[in-house]
Write a protein that holds these residues in place. Structure first.
Motif, PDB file in Angstrom:
ATOM      1  N   GLU A 168      -2.892  -6.782   9.598  1.00  0.00           N
ATOM      2  CA  GLU A 168      -2.050  -5.692  10.072  1.00  0.00           C
ATOM      3  C   GLU A 168      -1.111  -5.241   8.973  1.00  0.00           C
ATOM      4  N   GLN A 169      -0.977  -3.950   8.797  1.00  0.00           N
ATOM      5  CA  GLN A 169      -0.042  -3.411   7.819  1.00  0.00           C
ATOM      6  C   GLN A 169       1.226  -2.959   8.544  1.00  0.00           C
ATOM      7  N   TYR A 170       2.358  -3.284   7.950  1.00  0.00           N
ATOM      8  CA  TYR A 170       3.666  -2.918   8.488  1.00  0.00           C
ATOM      9  C   TYR A 170       4.177  -1.726   7.674  1.00  0.00           C
ATOM     10  N   PHE A 171       4.447  -0.638   8.374  1.00  0.00           N
ATOM     11  CA  PHE A 171       4.800   0.598   7.696  1.00  0.00           C
ATOM     12  C   PHE A 171       6.301   0.828   7.638  1.00  0.00           C
ATOM     13  N   GLY A 172       6.709   1.468   6.565  1.00  0.00           N
ATOM     14  CA  GLY A 172       8.070   1.938   6.441  1.00  0.00           C
ATOM     15  C   GLY A 172       8.220   3.302   7.084  1.00  0.00           C
ATOM     16  N   PRO A 173       9.448   3.848   7.074  1.00  0.00           N
ATOM     17  CA  PRO A 173       9.700   5.135   7.735  1.00  0.00           C
ATOM     18  C   PRO A 173       9.168   6.338   6.953  1.00  0.00           C
ATOM     19  N   PHE A 203      -3.055   7.115  16.046  1.00  0.00           N
ATOM     20  CA  PHE A 203      -3.977   7.106  14.918  1.00  0.00           C
ATOM     21  C   PHE A 203      -4.911   5.918  15.014  1.00  0.00           C
ATOM     22  N   PHE A 249      -4.988   6.997   1.877  1.00  0.00           N
ATOM     23  CA  PHE A 249      -4.735   5.930   0.923  1.00  0.00           C
ATOM     24  C   PHE A 249      -4.518   6.478  -0.479  1.00  0.00           C
ATOM     25  N   TYR A 260      -2.779   2.698  15.709  1.00  0.00           N
ATOM     26  CA  TYR A 260      -1.349   2.777  15.438  1.00  0.00           C
ATOM     27  C   TYR A 260      -0.764   3.920  16.264  1.00  0.00           C
ATOM     28  N   SER A 308      -7.688   4.291  -6.558  1.00  0.00           N
ATOM     29  CA  SER A 308      -8.705   5.328  -6.396  1.00  0.00           C
ATOM     30  C   SER A 308      -8.219   6.532  -5.609  1.00  0.00           C
ATOM     31  N   TYR A 340       0.494   5.421   0.975  1.00  0.00           N
ATOM     32  CA  TYR A 340      -0.321   6.442   1.618  1.00  0.00           C
ATOM     33  C   TYR A 340       0.412   7.773   1.529  1.00  0.00           C
ATOM     34  N   GLY A 347       0.247  17.285   9.943  1.00  0.00           N
ATOM     35  CA  GLY A 347      -0.857  17.404  10.886  1.00  0.00           C
ATOM     36  C   GLY A 347      -2.078  16.570  10.567  1.00  0.00           C
ATOM     37  N   GLN A 348      -1.964  15.689   9.587  1.00  0.00           N
ATOM     38  CA  GLN A 348      -3.102  14.857   9.175  1.00  0.00           C
ATOM     39  C   GLN A 348      -2.762  13.383   9.302  1.00  0.00           C
ATOM     40  N   GLY A 349      -3.782  12.555   9.244  1.00  0.00           N
ATOM     41  CA  GLY A 349      -3.547  11.123   9.186  1.00  0.00           C
ATOM     42  C   GLY A 349      -3.202  10.703   7.765  1.00  0.00           C
ATOM     43  N   PRO A 350      -2.586   9.538   7.624  1.00  0.00           N
ATOM     44  CA  PRO A 350      -2.266   9.050   6.277  1.00  0.00           C
ATOM     45  C   PRO A 350      -3.527   8.866   5.439  1.00  0.00           C
ATOM     46  N   GLN A 392       0.743  11.399   3.644  1.00  0.00           N
ATOM     47  CA  GLN A 392       0.440  12.022   4.930  1.00  0.00           C
ATOM     48  C   GLN A 392       0.860  13.480   4.897  1.00  0.00           C
ATOM     49  N   PHE A 424       0.841  -1.202   0.000  1.00  0.00           N
ATOM     50  CA  PHE A 424       0.000   0.000   0.000  1.00  0.00           C
ATOM     51  C   PHE A 424       0.873   1.249   0.000  1.00  0.00           C
ATOM     52  N   PHE A 449      -8.068  -0.635  13.988  1.00  0.00           N
ATOM     53  CA  PHE A 449      -6.684  -0.614  14.449  1.00  0.00           C
ATOM     54  C   PHE A 449      -6.400   0.689  15.204  1.00  0.00           C
ATOM     55  N   GLY A 470      -7.987   8.150  10.967  1.00  0.00           N
ATOM     56  CA  GLY A 470      -8.411   9.394  11.571  1.00  0.00           C
ATOM     57  C   GLY A 470      -7.296  10.424  11.460  1.00  0.00           C
ATOM     58  N   HIS A 528       8.607   5.248  12.839  1.00  0.00           N
ATOM     59  CA  HIS A 528       7.528   4.964  11.907  1.00  0.00           C
ATOM     60  C   HIS A 528       6.292   4.456  12.644  1.00  0.00           C
TER      61      HIS A 528
END
Lengths: 113, 114
Positions: free
Chosen positions: A101-106, B90, A45, B36, A58, A35, A40-43, A37, A33, B34, B105, B43
């Motif tokens: 669960e998604q594993y995020f990069g830096p 989040f 998609f 986070y 989309s 995203y 001051g906002q959430g990620p 960001q 995925f 979830f 959010g 991260h």
């Protein structure tokens, strides 16, 4: 084991330049995925791959944004003719299968001047 | 439209205080939920998740969350916060039938005073 890695970590681009952001997911993870960001906002998609197939794009804000994952592992997010509003942190995440669960990069922090 | 909202933008607490961060979601189908956390300079990491079953889920570092379907809520709690809990939190929801893409959010910044 190694987590999700992204490069570069920081990118400064002049308005109008093209940029390419790379994501190396966790080995064997099927889903990937992207995203965006803003400060001051959430990620939010952008797009999603299952192996090499892009199943949902989309969230891409315009046709200047393009993503690929040709061999089902590494993915590249390309932004053409960058604009100031493209300044954000671009996050990549992977998961063994969809829905978990998604594993995020830096992230890659892109600043367009 | 699918959405996730967090009530608090910035919360300031003293150490040992109790924490509750609000999260409400709006979805039309089966949803995975979830929380986070993003510590300064790090991260996003998973705190806890809810897929089905017991609506009270426990995560890492003493955090828990309760899924209340009738209220469309998934609030995060911790009985006693520590300075090291200072971070951004989040809430996110994922639709399994959309490949699991997450709707986040806007985040809550938690500052814990020593």
């Amino acid at each position: 084991g190694a987590g999700v890695s992204q490069s570069p970590r920081y990118k400064v681009a002049k308005r109008g330049q093209d940029v390419a952001l790379r994501c190396d997911p966790i080995s064997g993870h099927v889903s990937l995925f992207w995203y965006q960001q803003a400060l001051g906002q959430g990620p939010e998609f952008l797009t999603y791959f299952q192996n090499e197939a892009q199943l949902d794009k989309s969230g891409l804000p315009s046709d200047r944004f393009f993503a690929e994952r040709p061999e089902g592992s590494v993915s590249t997010l390309k932004i053409q003719r960058t604009q100031q509003e493209d300044s954000a942190v671009y996050l990549c995440a992977s998961t063994p299968t969809g829905g978990g669960e998604q594993y995020f990069g830096p992230g890659t922090r892109l600043t367009v001047t | 439209a699918q959405s996730v909202s967090q009530h608090n933008h910035h919360v300031i607490l003293s150490e040992a205080a109790s924490l509750e961060l609000g999260c409400n979601y709006s979805y039309g189908g089966t949803v995975n939920l979830f929380w986070y956390v993003q510590y300064p300079g790090q991260h996003l990491q998973l705190l806890l998740k809810y897929f089905s079953g017991d609506p009270l889920v426990k995560g890492i570092k003493g955090f828990e969350a309760e899924f209340i379907k009738s209220k469309f809520s998934f609030n995060l709690r911790k009985p006693s916060v520590q300075w090291s809990d200072t971070a951004e939190y989040f809430c996110a929801g994922g639709l399994y039938n959309q490949g699991g893409k997450l709707i986040f959010g806007q985040g809550t910044e938690l500052s814990v005073k020593p």
